[in-house]
Design a protein around this motif. Sequence first.
Motif: not given
Length: 117
Positions: A21-50
């Motif tokens: 039931g999570y909403l996929l917000l982004d994947h492979n989000y790149r910054t100069r600090m590193g990459e976030l594999d998956l960013i998902v959202y559900k029930d007012d919680t944002i999850v950064f998944a490696e």
Amino acid sequence: MKNELGAKGEAVAAQYYRRKGYLLLDHNYRTRMGELDLIVYKDDTIVFAEVKTRAGHMLARPAEAVDFHKQQRLLLAAQFYLQNSPFADATVRFDVVEVTPAEKGWQVHCIMDAFQA
């Protein structure tokens, strides 16, 4: 080959979150600090998944690759993401998702709240 395996693992992990039931917000989000594999959202919680994908038999768990140094880079990348998103006030969680081949398909082991900010 390694990039293909990683991409497949991330796709499997994304499907795992969508089924829960999570909403996929982004994947492979790149910054100069590193990459976030998956960013998902559900029930007012944002999850950064490696996502750690491994093939074959290994003694070490895939999650062991997410050491203190890697965690710090993920935290900085997540802060950057949050500063530039409408989710700055959401609860934040960091998961590590292990994806390994199984007899039929893939095995997913999600370590929820694997480390703290």
